[in-house]
Design an enzyme around this catalytic site. Structure first.
Site, short mmCIF file in Angstrom:
data_model
loop_
_atom_site.label_atom_id
_atom_site.label_comp_id
_atom_site.label_asym_id
_atom_site.label_seq_id
_atom_site.Cartn_x
_atom_site.Cartn_y
_atom_site.Cartn_z
N GLU A 130 -6.20 32.88 -7.09
CA GLU A 130 -6.17 33.13 -8.53
C GLU A 130 -5.13 34.22 -8.73
O GLU A 130 -5.35 35.38 -8.38
CB GLU A 130 -7.56 33.54 -9.01
CG GLU A 130 -7.75 33.29 -10.48
CD GLU A 130 -7.63 34.56 -11.28
OE1 GLU A 130 -6.50 34.85 -11.73
OE2 GLU A 130 -8.64 35.25 -11.44
N GLU B 262 4.47 39.16 -16.50
CA GLU B 262 3.22 39.73 -16.98
C GLU B 262 3.40 41.25 -17.13
O GLU B 262 3.73 41.92 -16.15
CB GLU B 262 2.19 39.44 -15.89
CG GLU B 262 0.79 39.54 -16.23
CD GLU B 262 -0.08 38.98 -15.09
OE1 GLU B 262 -1.09 38.39 -15.41
OE2 GLU B 262 0.27 39.14 -13.90
N CYS C 60 -5.31 39.21 -15.91
CA CYS C 60 -4.33 38.13 -15.72
C CYS C 60 -4.45 37.09 -16.83
O CYS C 60 -3.66 36.16 -16.92
CB CYS C 60 -4.48 37.50 -14.35
SG CYS C 60 -6.17 37.26 -13.90
N LYS D 145 -12.89 42.48 1.13
CA LYS D 145 -11.95 43.60 1.12
C LYS D 145 -11.56 43.87 -0.35
O LYS D 145 -10.75 43.16 -0.93
CB LYS D 145 -10.68 43.28 1.93
CG LYS D 145 -9.87 44.54 2.18
CD LYS D 145 -8.40 44.33 2.19
CE LYS D 145 -7.76 44.22 0.86
NZ LYS D 145 -7.90 45.41 -0.02
P1 ADP Z 1 -1.87 44.11 -7.75
O1 ADP Z 1 -0.40 44.14 -7.88
O2 ADP Z 1 -2.59 43.64 -8.94
O3 ADP Z 1 -2.46 45.34 -7.16
P2 ADP Z 1 -2.10 42.81 -5.21
O4 ADP Z 1 -1.86 41.38 -4.94
O5 ADP Z 1 -1.19 43.81 -4.58
O6 ADP Z 1 -2.14 42.91 -6.78
O7 ADP Z 1 -3.59 43.21 -4.84
C1 ADP Z 1 -4.70 42.37 -4.90
C2 ADP Z 1 -5.52 42.48 -3.64
O8 ADP Z 1 -4.71 42.07 -2.54
C3 ADP Z 1 -5.94 43.91 -3.32
O9 ADP Z 1 -7.22 43.88 -2.71
C4 ADP Z 1 -4.90 44.35 -2.31
O10 ADP Z 1 -5.35 45.36 -1.44
C5 ADP Z 1 -4.69 43.05 -1.55
N1 ADP Z 1 -3.44 42.97 -0.80
C6 ADP Z 1 -2.24 43.53 -1.08
N2 ADP Z 1 -1.34 43.23 -0.13
C7 ADP Z 1 -1.98 42.44 0.77
C8 ADP Z 1 -1.60 41.79 1.99
N3 ADP Z 1 -0.37 41.89 2.48
N4 ADP Z 1 -2.54 41.07 2.65
C9 ADP Z 1 -3.79 40.96 2.18
N5 ADP Z 1 -4.21 41.54 1.04
C10 ADP Z 1 -3.33 42.27 0.35
#
Ligand code: ADP
Length: 480
Positions: free
Chosen positions: A249, A384, A283, A173
């Site tokens: 990570e 960050e 990061c 995903k």
């Molecule tokens: P950023 O703030 O860098 O966008 P995120 O942690 O929101 O970091 O996003 C990193 C990945 O995690 C993306 O693929 C995002 O779609 C996914 N993501 C965000 N929220 C969720 C969730 N509740 N469950 C699973 N994946 C998620």
């Protein structure tokens, strides 16, 4: 296939709901394509397809799996230009960086194709004469990979390549901001000839629903995640219900330390590349630049001179060093950090403001910025920034800077510059970080383990360690 589709069980399919969502160029706001907006049932199907493919994939001899991986890597390199253009269009980084990322991403595929052949077990002397003890390693099962937008290609292959090499099928995903690079990679996987169900792609605008299914579906045996610390914690809590394996990570807050015995020109060049590559959106980007008092002025002068030469613009254009920020959220955070620092007494040496004029009108552009007189208590040192802002912080001696550098809940990457070899070892050993760049601003490579301590996560990607994440250890105690 079309961009509007997911890849499940070897077929390109619409989301069950028929819904799609748009992907835009962060530099221009231009619509790049519509992609499938998958929901829970699409994920269930992908996981079942992967589970169905597992026995066959795991049973293949490693060199057979390697052949497919090497074919995919060759196709990636053959299409480097095309992939880099897609990547820059949806992510914003300069084209040269995108080309470098495709090579880096292909590097993981090549390296793990070979490493898959070295999943060794062991025999252990037994305590009695009529027994033999054998230890074997086996693939963990279906892997869910969740990846961020800042490296739309490399974060994908860094997870998928070791998983596939180990014998695990994968459901990927990608981030909702950058699914098009993942599409292009999956076209390549299809062409390379991976059996149906071994690689599956799910795109969605609502990661929480899809994430919940990946966490709760018992057929998923491992989650490999790169992203924010908050989402990492959420996934970890979810995974606990089934004691599901997980590697995380997460965020960083990288210190970049310049000692008075550093090669100053090298340190300046490295600080610029560590801070401003990918617009500061990695990061492991330098987040806090500590400079020893005795060289602060000469460092600041040289550093600012270099930063002023950085050309900002659309990453697709020749000569651009710094592109747009990924979205409104990222942009607001950068603005807030600069405002907070200035309000608390920081001085702007260059930059310091958003740009909205002319070619910058339709993206989230923030000028490459250097701040002086940055002190503890300012947000920019605690969190960050994920943007093109370099805060300079003076320090007196080694003990003080090590204390300051370690004074964070994160522990991913740390950098320092010094020409004194004893200090190099001493400081490297004392920094509480998983990755140390000692006179090196680019420490991440396919053949070495990369990952964090503390709230930056656990598990390692890259290197021998990277494939272990996807392997179970089994003891066979054999009575004769
Ligand atoms: P950023 O703030 O860098 O966008 P995120 O942690 O929101 O970091 O996003 C990193 C990945 O995690 C993306 O693929 C995002 O779609 C996914 N993501 C965000 N929220 C969720 C969730 N509740 N469950 C699973 N994946 C998620």
């Amino acid at each position: 296939m079309g961009c509007g589709q997911n890849y499940i069980g070897g077929r390109w399919v619409e989301a069950a709901s028929g819904r799609t969502f748009s992907v835009r160029n962060p530099a221009t706001g231009e619509l790049l394509g519509m992609v499938a907006d998958a929901g829970r049932e699409d994920v269930t199907r992908a996981v079942e397809a992967a589970h169905g493919a597992f026995p066959g994939w795991a049973a293949l001899a490693a060199p057979e799996r390697a052949k497919l991986l090497l074919r995919a890597a060759a196709l990636m390199l053959e299409r480097k230009e095309e992939l880099a253009r897609i990547l820059t269009s949806e992510q914003g980084k300069p084209l040269k960086e995108a080309q470098g990322e495709i090579e880096y991403a292909a590097g993981f595929v090549t390296w793990y194709a070979e490493e898959g052949k070295r999943v060794y077990g062991e025999t252990i002397p037994a305590s009695v004469a009529h027994k033999r003890l054998l230890v074997i390693k086996q693939p963990v099962g279906v892997v869910a990979a969740i990846t961020p937008w800042n490296f739309p290609a490399a974060m994908v292959t860094r997870k998928i390549a070791p998983a596939l090499a180990a014998g695990c099928p994968v459901v990927l995903k990608p981030a909702e901001q950058t699914p098009l690079t993942a599409f292009a990679l999956f076209q390549i996987f299809e062409e390379a000839g991976f059996p149906a169900g071994v690689v599956n792609l799910i795109t969605t605008r609502d990661p929480s629903e899809v994430g919940r299914e990946l966490v709760e579906n018992p057929l998923v045996r491992m989650i490999a995640f790169t992203g924010s610390t908050d989402v990492g914690k959420l996934l970890m809590r979810g995974a606990a219900a089934q004691v599901k394996r997980i590697s995380l990570e997460l965020g960083g807050n990288a210190p970049f330390i310049v000692f008075e015995d550093a090669d100053l020109d090298k340190a300046v060049a490295a600080a610029v590349s560590s801070k401003f590559r990918n617009m500061g959106q990695t990061c492991i980007c330098a987040n806090r630049i500590y400079v020893q008092e005795s060289i602060l002025e000469s460092f600041a002068t040289k550093f600012v001179e270099r930063v002023r030469q950085l050309k900002m613009g659309n990453g697709l254009e020749e000569g651009v060093h710094v592109g747009p920020l990924i979205d409104e959220g990222g942009f607001k955070k950068v603005c807030a950090h600069v405002e907070d620092a200035v309000a608390k007494g920081a001085r702007i040496l260059t930059g310091g403001a958003p740009r909205t004029d002319g070619p910058f009108a339709h993206g989230h552009f923030f000028e490459p910025t250097v701040l002086a007189d940055v002190r503890k208590g300012m947000q920019i040192l605690e969190e960050e920034t994920f943007g093109p802002v370099a805060p300079l912080v003076p320090f007196r001696d080694e003990a003080e800077v090590i204390r300051a550098a370690n004074d964070t809940r994160y522990g991913l990457a740390a950098y320092f510059y010094s020409q004194n070899v004893s200090r190099c070892i001493r400081v490297a050993e004392q920094l509480e970080y998983g990755v140390i760049g000692a006179n090196d601003a680019m420490p991440a490579v396919p053949q070495a383990p990369f990952g964090g301590l503390k709230e930056s996560g656990f598990g390692r990607e890259g290197g021998r360690e990277g494939i272990e994440e996807f392997l179970e250890v089994k003891l066979i105690s054999l009575g004769l």
